[in-house]
Design a protein around this motif. Structure first.
Motif, short mmCIF file in Angstrom:
data_model
loop_
_atom_site.label_atom_id
_atom_site.label_comp_id
_atom_site.label_asym_id
_atom_site.label_seq_id
_atom_site.Cartn_x
_atom_site.Cartn_y
_atom_site.Cartn_z
N UNK A 203 0.99 -1.18 -0.01
CA UNK A 203 0.02 -0.03 -0.13
C UNK A 203 0.77 1.27 0.08
N UNK A 204 2.10 1.29 0.70
CA UNK A 204 2.89 2.31 0.76
C UNK A 204 3.46 2.75 -0.68
N UNK A 205 3.87 1.47 -1.25
CA UNK A 205 4.38 1.57 -2.70
C UNK A 205 3.29 2.24 -3.55
N UNK A 206 2.14 1.89 -3.46
CA UNK A 206 0.93 2.34 -4.05
C UNK A 206 0.78 3.85 -4.07
N UNK A 207 0.90 4.14 -2.89
CA UNK A 207 0.70 5.51 -2.32
C UNK A 207 1.91 6.44 -3.37
N UNK A 208 2.96 5.94 -2.98
CA UNK A 208 4.35 6.78 -3.67
C UNK A 208 4.11 6.71 -5.22
N UNK A 209 3.85 5.33 -5.75
CA UNK A 209 3.68 5.46 -7.04
C UNK A 209 2.59 6.26 -7.66
N UNK A 210 1.42 6.28 -7.38
CA UNK A 210 0.61 7.14 -7.51
C UNK A 210 0.77 8.66 -7.60
N UNK A 211 1.60 9.16 -6.59
CA UNK A 211 2.06 10.33 -6.41
C UNK A 211 3.13 10.73 -7.40
N UNK A 212 3.93 9.68 -7.54
CA UNK A 212 5.18 10.06 -8.36
C UNK A 212 4.68 10.23 -9.87
N UNK A 213 3.69 9.53 -10.39
CA UNK A 213 2.95 9.89 -11.49
C UNK A 213 3.48 9.32 -12.76
N UNK A 214 4.83 9.26 -13.19
CA UNK A 214 5.08 8.54 -14.51
C UNK A 214 6.20 7.83 -14.36
N UNK A 215 6.63 7.21 -15.72
CA UNK A 215 7.64 6.29 -15.94
C UNK A 215 8.90 7.10 -15.68
N UNK A 216 9.16 8.59 -15.78
CA UNK A 216 10.34 9.19 -15.83
C UNK A 216 10.65 9.68 -14.64
N UNK A 217 9.76 9.35 -13.41
CA UNK A 217 10.21 9.97 -12.10
C UNK A 217 10.82 8.79 -11.18
N UNK A 218 11.67 9.39 -10.43
CA UNK A 218 12.45 8.23 -9.61
C UNK A 218 12.19 8.92 -8.36
N UNK A 219 11.49 8.17 -7.58
CA UNK A 219 11.18 8.41 -6.03
C UNK A 219 12.37 8.01 -5.13
#
Lengths: 414, 136
Positions: A203-219
């Motif tokens: 769920x934490x990964x989902x929250x961060x992935x959703x916020x990061x937004x695209x393939x070209x972002x690196x959280x």
């Protein structure tokens, strides 16, 4: 794109039509992403389930398999992602013979190309763990993000035909995660509370992935003290890749390229987004609950490790899955054999659950599976699966493994 | 009215069709009923709408790797979109469009979701990096 001698020979067709087609396709992608040249890869992971391939894709593979042997064999070790059918279990799941036959045709064609049928999305745990700096062509978002982030290897998402092209040419266009510049952090997330189980990690990964937004972002993630386990990072990464199409993250003090913040950021740190249990609770709440009835409980996406399978077996020991509810578990063929040998399969299946090998739920004709078995109300501990599966006609709910097992036994959530 | 929009060089053969636009994302696996040719993910802004033969205009490529196989399979049954325009594509979309020879472009000089409206007639030339929009 700059081509060396062997790449020019492939493009000219001197190494046969399959490699020529493959490099042409790779060059089209390379041009779109401004790749200056190719980079050799040491191994390949290819997704080729028949639900995605369809008849058209299988016929294309079979055509490829008719090329002369020296022209059609992959140049580097190439392994497969889960398939659409478990040949040992499909009748129990009311899947038609036609799907099984199509799956056998696809597998036969892939074998002719020299592909190793590992049928697993956790190849980084079970087949050949990636090495830091190793260039790869990985064909599952979950395996790619793990290889990039946890292992420090380098791969873009390579979809089925692209991964197969990489196997045939032994290389990929150099862009994205293959470049130092493509691996620099772009977004900062500060984790307030450490997740307490695999579902919370997902769920934490989902929250961060959703916020990061695209393939070209690196959280870039801070606030995790002490290394998570391989399974925790597996759920975390798979969900982030699924929810955000993100191929790479850095966890400061944990993942190999991020001993400290400065190592993964250029210039001053971006403003941090704080994430914690409240965000995880909100994600759970968005999916609701199945208080009246649960049709199917699924443990998959990613396939379960031997450790997860043992945990699940212990929860199911001397329990009985409700007659109105199905419980499905997916793992790799190698781990299924291990479970058979260690008595884990027996414990799981004595409860009425089905332990599947070489498949994953959403890759196994989930829509038709639901219709044939009357399944819509789905419960899973996978934040990745609940993200994918509503498009297939399911009403998914997310809950930790223990809650899922209790619901499977009761036939509904307490 | 005729509008020309420049984008990054894309992949696939030139194509044209009527636009279907939403500020949402795209994955063939997550969002579509590929048999019926409609958006099937309940939370998607285009839920229930047919994408067959349309120039799909959406924000970002999302989801897993399966789209790479699926675009060609959809095309083989004449159930594919005519073209795909995204503000931000990803490798999976590019690989799938290259395999299917389906027009795909991204990185425009404008926000493509704002620039094109549902119902516009749109021509896409990926090699030239050019989109032409005609609106009554």
């Amino acid at each position: 794109m700059r081509l060396n001698e062997i790449e020019q020979a492939m493009l000219a067709g001197e190494l046969g039509a399959p490699r020529q087609q493959a490099i042409e396709q790779q060059m089209a992608v390379g041009r779109m992403f401004d790749a200056p040249d190719f980079v050799e890869v040491s191994h390949v992971h290819v997704m080729g389930d028949t639900e995605s391939l369809g008849e058209a894709g299988v016929a294309w593979l079979e055509q490829l398999a008719t090329a002369p042997r020296e022209q059609r064999r992959v140049r580097v070790p190439t392994v497969t992602d889960p398939r659409g059918i478990d040949q040992c279990a499909f009748r129990r799941l009311k899947q038609p013979e036609s799907m099984a036959a199509l799956e056998l045709r696809a597998a036969a064609a892939l074998r002719e190309l020299g592909v190793l049928m590992t049928d697993t999305c956790i190849n980084y745990q079970t087949v050949l763990p990636p090495v830091r700096g190793e260039h790869l062509a990985y064909g599952d978002t979950g395996s790619t993000i793990y290889a990039n982030s946890v292992c420090g290897a380098r791969s873009n998402f390579e979809g089925g035909p692209a991964a197969l092209a990489a196997g045939l040419t032994g290389r990929v266009p150099r862009y994205g995660c293959h470049l130092d510049a493509g691996r620099r952090g772009t977004h900062l997330f500060e984790v307030r509370e450490r997740p307490r189980n695999l579902t919370e990690w997902g769920a934490l990964g989902a929250v961060i992935g959703r916020a990061a937004g695209s393939y070209w972002t690196v959280p870039v993630i801070t606030g995790i003290d002490g290394s998570p386990t391989s399974d925790e990072l597996k759920h975390f990464g798979a969900a982030m890749a699924s929810w955000g199409s993100v191929p790479l993250f850095h966890m400061v003090g944990v993942t190999p390229e991020a001993p400290d913040l400065a190592s993964v950021l250029d210039g001053p740190a971006p403003a941090a987004t704080t994430v914690g249990l409240a965000d995880i609770e909100a994600l759970y709440a968005a999916f609701g609950r199945h208080e009246e009835k649960v049709d199917v409980v699924v443990f998959a996406a990613p396939q379960l490790s031997l450790v997860e399978l043992q945990q699940l077996a212990e929860l199911l020991r001397e329990r009985r899955v409700h007659e109105g509810t199905a419980l499905l578990v997916a793992t790799s063929p190698e781990l299924k054999a291990a479970c058979d040998r260690m008595g884990i399969t027996e414990t799981i299946e004595a409860s009425g659950a089905v332990l599947l090998q070489g498949v994953c739920f959403y890759q196994m004709y989930a829509r038709e599976l639901g219709v044939a078995n009357g399944w819509t109300r789905l419960l899973s501990n996978s934040a990745k699966l609940v993200n994918i599966i509503s498009g297939y006609g399911y009403e998914p709910v997310l809950a930790p493994m223990e809650v899922c097992v209790e619901a499977a036994v009761a036939g509904r959530m307490a | 009215m005729r509008i020309e929009i420049r984008g990054h060089v894309g992949v696939g053969r030139p194509a044209s069709g009527v636009a279907l636009v939403a500020r949402d994302n795209f994955s063939a696996r997550y969002d579509l009923d590929r048999i019926r040719g409609v958006f099937s993910r309940p939370a998607h802004a285009l839920h229930g709408q047919s994408y067959v033969g349309r120039v799909l205009v959406l924000h970002t490529a999302k989801g897993g790797v399966a789209t790479s196989w699926m675009l060609r399979e959809m095309r083989s049954r004449d159930m594919a979109p005519a073209a795909l325009l995204l503000n931000t594509a990803n490798p999976i979309m590019a690989q799938g469009a290259a395999f299917a020879d389906l027009a795909l472009m991204d990185r425009f000089d404008v926000d493509i979701v704002d620039a094109i409206r549902t119902g516009d007639r749109v021509s896409v030339d990926p090699t030239a990096g050019l989109v032409v929009v005609e609106r009554d």
